[in-house]
Design a protein around this motif. Sequence first.
Motif, PDB file in Angstrom:
ATOM      1  N   ILE A   1       2.597  19.500  53.278  1.00 47.10           N
ATOM      2  CA  ILE A   1       2.941  18.116  53.664  1.00 47.10           C
ATOM      3  C   ILE A   1       4.467  17.939  53.620  1.00 47.10           C
ATOM      4  O   ILE A   1       5.059  17.353  54.539  1.00 47.10           O
ATOM      5  CB  ILE A   1       2.238  17.092  52.734  1.00 47.10           C
ATOM      6  N   ALA A   2       5.082  18.458  52.557  1.00 47.61           N
ATOM      7  CA  ALA A   2       6.553  18.326  52.425  1.00 47.61           C
ATOM      8  C   ALA A   2       7.253  19.007  53.601  1.00 47.61           C
ATOM      9  O   ALA A   2       8.206  18.452  54.172  1.00 47.61           O
ATOM     10  CB  ALA A   2       7.026  18.925  51.113  1.00 47.61           C
ATOM     11  N   PHE A   3       6.759  20.186  54.002  1.00 50.27           N
ATOM     12  CA  PHE A   3       7.380  20.917  55.112  1.00 50.27           C
ATOM     13  C   PHE A   3       7.220  20.138  56.422  1.00 50.27           C
ATOM     14  O   PHE A   3       8.193  19.894  57.140  1.00 50.27           O
ATOM     15  CB  PHE A   3       6.746  22.311  55.235  1.00 50.27           C
ATOM     16  N   LEU A   4       5.964  19.734  56.683  1.00 53.56           N
ATOM     17  CA  LEU A   4       5.687  19.042  57.948  1.00 53.56           C
ATOM     18  C   LEU A   4       6.479  17.734  58.063  1.00 53.56           C
ATOM     19  O   LEU A   4       7.167  17.492  59.066  1.00 53.56           O
ATOM     20  CB  LEU A   4       4.178  18.758  58.040  1.00 53.56           C
ATOM     21  N   MET A   5       6.391  16.918  57.016  1.00 54.83           N
ATOM     22  CA  MET A   5       7.072  15.619  57.067  1.00 54.83           C
ATOM     23  C   MET A   5       8.594  15.791  57.057  1.00 54.83           C
ATOM     24  O   MET A   5       9.309  15.041  57.737  1.00 54.83           O
ATOM     25  CB  MET A   5       6.651  14.724  55.888  1.00 54.83           C
ATOM     26  N   GLY A   6       9.062  16.780  56.308  1.00 50.91           N
ATOM     27  CA  GLY A   6      10.502  17.031  56.248  1.00 50.91           C
ATOM     28  C   GLY A   6      11.056  17.389  57.620  1.00 50.91           C
ATOM     29  O   GLY A   6      12.065  16.821  58.062  1.00 50.91           O
ATOM     30  N   VAL A   7      10.365  18.306  58.307  1.00 51.19           N
ATOM     31  CA  VAL A   7      10.829  18.743  59.630  1.00 51.19           C
ATOM     32  C   VAL A   7      10.727  17.579  60.632  1.00 51.19           C
ATOM     33  O   VAL A   7      11.663  17.308  61.393  1.00 51.19           O
ATOM     34  CB  VAL A   7      10.014  19.970  60.121  1.00 51.19           C
ATOM     35  N   LEU A   8       9.576  16.867  60.589  1.00 49.06           N
ATOM     36  CA  LEU A   8       9.389  15.747  61.534  1.00 49.06           C
ATOM     37  C   LEU A   8      10.452  14.672  61.328  1.00 49.06           C
ATOM     38  O   LEU A   8      11.027  14.166  62.292  1.00 49.06           O
ATOM     39  CB  LEU A   8       7.990  15.136  61.367  1.00 49.06           C
ATOM     40  N   MET A   9      10.688  14.331  60.075  1.00 54.67           N
ATOM     41  CA  MET A   9      11.656  13.256  59.808  1.00 54.67           C
ATOM     42  C   MET A   9      13.087  13.692  60.130  1.00 54.67           C
ATOM     43  O   MET A   9      13.897  12.872  60.556  1.00 54.67           O
ATOM     44  CB  MET A   9      11.572  12.782  58.347  1.00 54.67           C
ATOM     45  N   ALA A  10      13.373  14.983  59.933  1.00 52.43           N
ATOM     46  CA  ALA A  10      14.722  15.480  60.265  1.00 52.43           C
ATOM     47  C   ALA A  10      14.953  15.392  61.769  1.00 52.43           C
ATOM     48  O   ALA A  10      15.992  14.916  62.223  1.00 52.43           O
ATOM     49  CB  ALA A  10      14.903  16.911  59.780  1.00 52.43           C
ATOM     50  N   PHE A  11      13.951  15.809  62.557  1.00 50.63           N
ATOM     51  CA  PHE A  11      14.143  15.803  64.011  1.00 50.63           C
ATOM     52  C   PHE A  11      13.949  14.415  64.617  1.00 50.63           C
ATOM     53  O   PHE A  11      14.418  14.161  65.726  1.00 50.63           O
ATOM     54  CB  PHE A  11      13.238  16.851  64.668  1.00 50.63           C
ATOM     55  N   GLN A  12      13.256  13.547  63.895  1.00 46.77           N
ATOM     56  CA  GLN A  12      13.097  12.166  64.377  1.00 46.77           C
ATOM     57  C   GLN A  12      14.461  11.521  64.635  1.00 46.77           C
ATOM     58  O   GLN A  12      14.616  10.728  65.566  1.00 46.77           O
ATOM     59  CB  GLN A  12      12.307  11.368  63.332  1.00 46.77           C
ATOM     60  N   TYR A  13      15.437  11.890  63.830  1.00 44.39           N
ATOM     61  CA  TYR A  13      16.788  11.324  63.945  1.00 44.39           C
ATOM     62  C   TYR A  13      17.403  11.611  65.319  1.00 44.39           C
ATOM     63  O   TYR A  13      18.203  10.831  65.820  1.00 44.39           O
ATOM     64  CB  TYR A  13      17.655  11.917  62.826  1.00 44.39           C
ATOM     65  N   TYR A  14      16.995  12.727  65.932  1.00 43.98           N
ATOM     66  CA  TYR A  14      17.597  13.131  67.208  1.00 43.98           C
ATOM     67  C   TYR A  14      16.793  12.663  68.420  1.00 43.98           C
ATOM     68  O   TYR A  14      17.177  12.907  69.546  1.00 43.98           O
ATOM     69  CB  TYR A  14      17.748  14.661  67.264  1.00 43.98           C
ATOM     70  N   VAL A  15      15.638  12.061  68.163  1.00 39.81           N
ATOM     71  CA  VAL A  15      14.767  11.646  69.267  1.00 39.81           C
ATOM     72  C   VAL A  15      14.787  10.120  69.374  1.00 39.81           C
ATOM     73  O   VAL A  15      14.256   9.431  68.505  1.00 39.81           O
ATOM     74  CB  VAL A  15      13.319  12.156  69.051  1.00 39.81           C
ATOM     75  N   PRO A  16      15.401   9.577  70.422  1.00 39.34           N
ATOM     76  CA  PRO A  16      15.483   8.112  70.512  1.00 39.34           C
ATOM     77  C   PRO A  16      14.251   7.452  71.140  1.00 39.34           C
ATOM     78  O   PRO A  16      14.167   6.238  71.171  1.00 39.34           O
ATOM     79  CB  PRO A  16      16.714   7.910  71.403  1.00 39.34           C
ATOM     80  N   HIS A  17      13.306   8.246  71.622  1.00 46.85           N
ATOM     81  CA  HIS A  17      12.143   7.706  72.345  1.00 46.85           C
ATOM     82  C   HIS A  17      11.376   6.701  71.487  1.00 46.85           C
ATOM     83  O   HIS A  17      11.395   6.794  70.256  1.00 46.85           O
ATOM     84  CB  HIS A  17      11.232   8.857  72.757  1.00 46.85           C
ATOM     85  N   GLU A  18      10.701   5.771  72.176  1.00 47.78           N
ATOM     86  CA  GLU A  18       9.984   4.726  71.428  1.00 47.78           C
ATOM     87  C   GLU A  18       8.870   5.296  70.552  1.00 47.78           C
ATOM     88  O   GLU A  18       8.541   4.726  69.509  1.00 47.78           O
ATOM     89  CB  GLU A  18       9.428   3.661  72.380  1.00 47.78           C
ATOM     90  N   HIS A  19       8.284   6.443  70.945  1.00 50.77           N
ATOM     91  CA  HIS A  19       7.257   7.058  70.103  1.00 50.77           C
ATOM     92  C   HIS A  19       7.872   7.512  68.774  1.00 50.77           C
ATOM     93  O   HIS A  19       7.235   7.438  67.726  1.00 50.77           O
ATOM     94  CB  HIS A  19       6.635   8.265  70.814  1.00 50.77           C
TER      95      HIS A  19
END
Lengths: 217, 410
Positions: free
Chosen positions: A12-30
């Motif tokens: 969970i830590a790996f998945l959420m960590g990676v998702l949240m890190a890359f979320q910063y670079y994705v401006p899409h509404e999703h």
Amino acid sequence: MTFLKRGVPLGIAFLMGVLMAFQYYVPHEHSKAFLELMTRWDKIIAGFAVFIGAYSLFHLHYTRIKRRAAGWGYSFFVFVGAFVTIAFGLYNGGEAFWHDKKEGTMFDWIYMNIQVPAGATIFSILAFFMASAAYRTFRARTVESTVLLVAAIIVMLGRVPVGALISQYIPVAADWIMGVPNLAAKRGILLGVSLGAIATSIKIIFGVERQYLGGGD
Amino acid sequence: MRLPLLLLSTLLTVLSCNPCNHGALAQGLELILPEGFKAFDTPNDSGETISLTWKVSPSESTDIDYIIYLSPSTDGPWQEAVRFRSDTHYKSDAPELFGFRKKLRNSHFLRIEPRRYFPGKENKKAVYYFKLAMARGEEVVPQGEVVSARAKGNWFDLSKLNNLIIMVSFSGIVLFFIAHARRFPHLFVRRISGLDAVDEALGRATEMGRPALFVHGLTGMGSISTMAAVNILGRIARKVAEYDTILKVVNNDPIVLSVSQEVVKESYLEAGRPDAYNQDNVVLVASEQFPYVVAVGGIMTRERTAANFFVGFFYAESLILAETGAATGAIQVAATDSYTQLPFFITTCDYTLMGEELYAASAYLSREPMLLGSLRAQDLGKAIIILVLFFGTILASFGIEFITQVFRAF
């Protein structure tokens, strides 16, 4: 069991960590919606965690009263304060607590007339602590403490009108100290902090640092 | 005689030309409308805005405005969306989209949120139409050209590309050194006296038969400094369990409390002393800043803690806590990345871990090669930053802004 205790949290830590890190670079509404969802989850978890905190607080003070520990009388105030505040919070000025919070209730009065002044009182003590800490520190025993002492005197004088009355150069010198050596040191610390924070995040995301799960390995 | 008269009449003519008269003269001039009016989906956004660009017009001045008209269909009805002074809103105002070229001052740029003008009729796939006009007071001259665009969400923010490259590069360096440390475990790590003092402080607490106190900062579990604090707590708790002394951990956040309880419990278990763990020693004392200060100060003075550890992110409470601890005669170690509070800790604590040392502490205390490897990566990262700063300063001194622009954050 190890899988449930270690594997799942690390996954969970790996998945959420990676998702949240890359979320910063994705401006899409999703991406925004995902961030909002995670923030909501965080608030829900924090809401449940309040009960754990309240249990910890009340259990500690209950035990202190039961064992007649030093200063156990103060623990009564925890229960009295909590009971009165919770009661007025639930009463909500005559409307029940499941309605929107009413303004100007006894709950607000307790907050504005007890909590806020008490907090301000503690904050004001800071001035005295600052004076005592400064008195202890600003003794020119070494070269470093002498530099600190001189810099502090210039900055303090430069920030008050009397400094400019003594010499017009004191405020200029104070601004230079704050804007050049002080800012350079601050930025140096910030750069180090940022690198340290990234390194710690990487260690947690990749499961190298597991101490936060409890235990080392 | 004629020459002085001529000069006097010229001077009077010049003096009579005040700004009002200039305006009157301008009233008579015909406005030259701008060219190259374009509409396009704004890159790097979530799909909320449309960007408009057009070239500057020779007629622009402080008393001339631009008006943007907006419509959901090509035939109208047209609605005035924005009106602004003609010598504002240039492409150079948005370097995240257009870069840093000097020519960008030759074109105007406006970002507009079209859905905001049609409340209740928001259609994410709608195409919006725009018209441009120049205005001088009440006089409005439309440009005539109608342009259209649809706002779409983007999957990557190109303006953050520099940030991504740095993040991925540094992460790669960290992972490389962790892998390297696994193969070559004997890494040299410089001494951090504040962390060497942890043993000394705990030894003193054991000898005096008094508890050690671990004080968390005010931030929650979402903060990386709290994560680092929890990692350090685990190492300290294990040593405390081995020394058979008492560790009190105070929290102000219920989630941090739960994690701290689990971490301390596991550390006691690892040290072979599960019986010594007492849940009432890891407690939430208050959730607000100053009640927390009072509660922790009370614990320090009543229980005469022999060693105090202030670890995490602190605010104004730092000095009150550390000064109270100093008054009780406790040996104090602080570790924080809150640079505004560092002076207070330095003046009142025996040892202070500054900034990045907070993050290095867990690796240092554990001596695990893989964790120590990340410290090497941090050192290399710092070396690279120093080099960039050095060359950036030299280039900037010669008016070359390239490095500043590359590292600009948007």
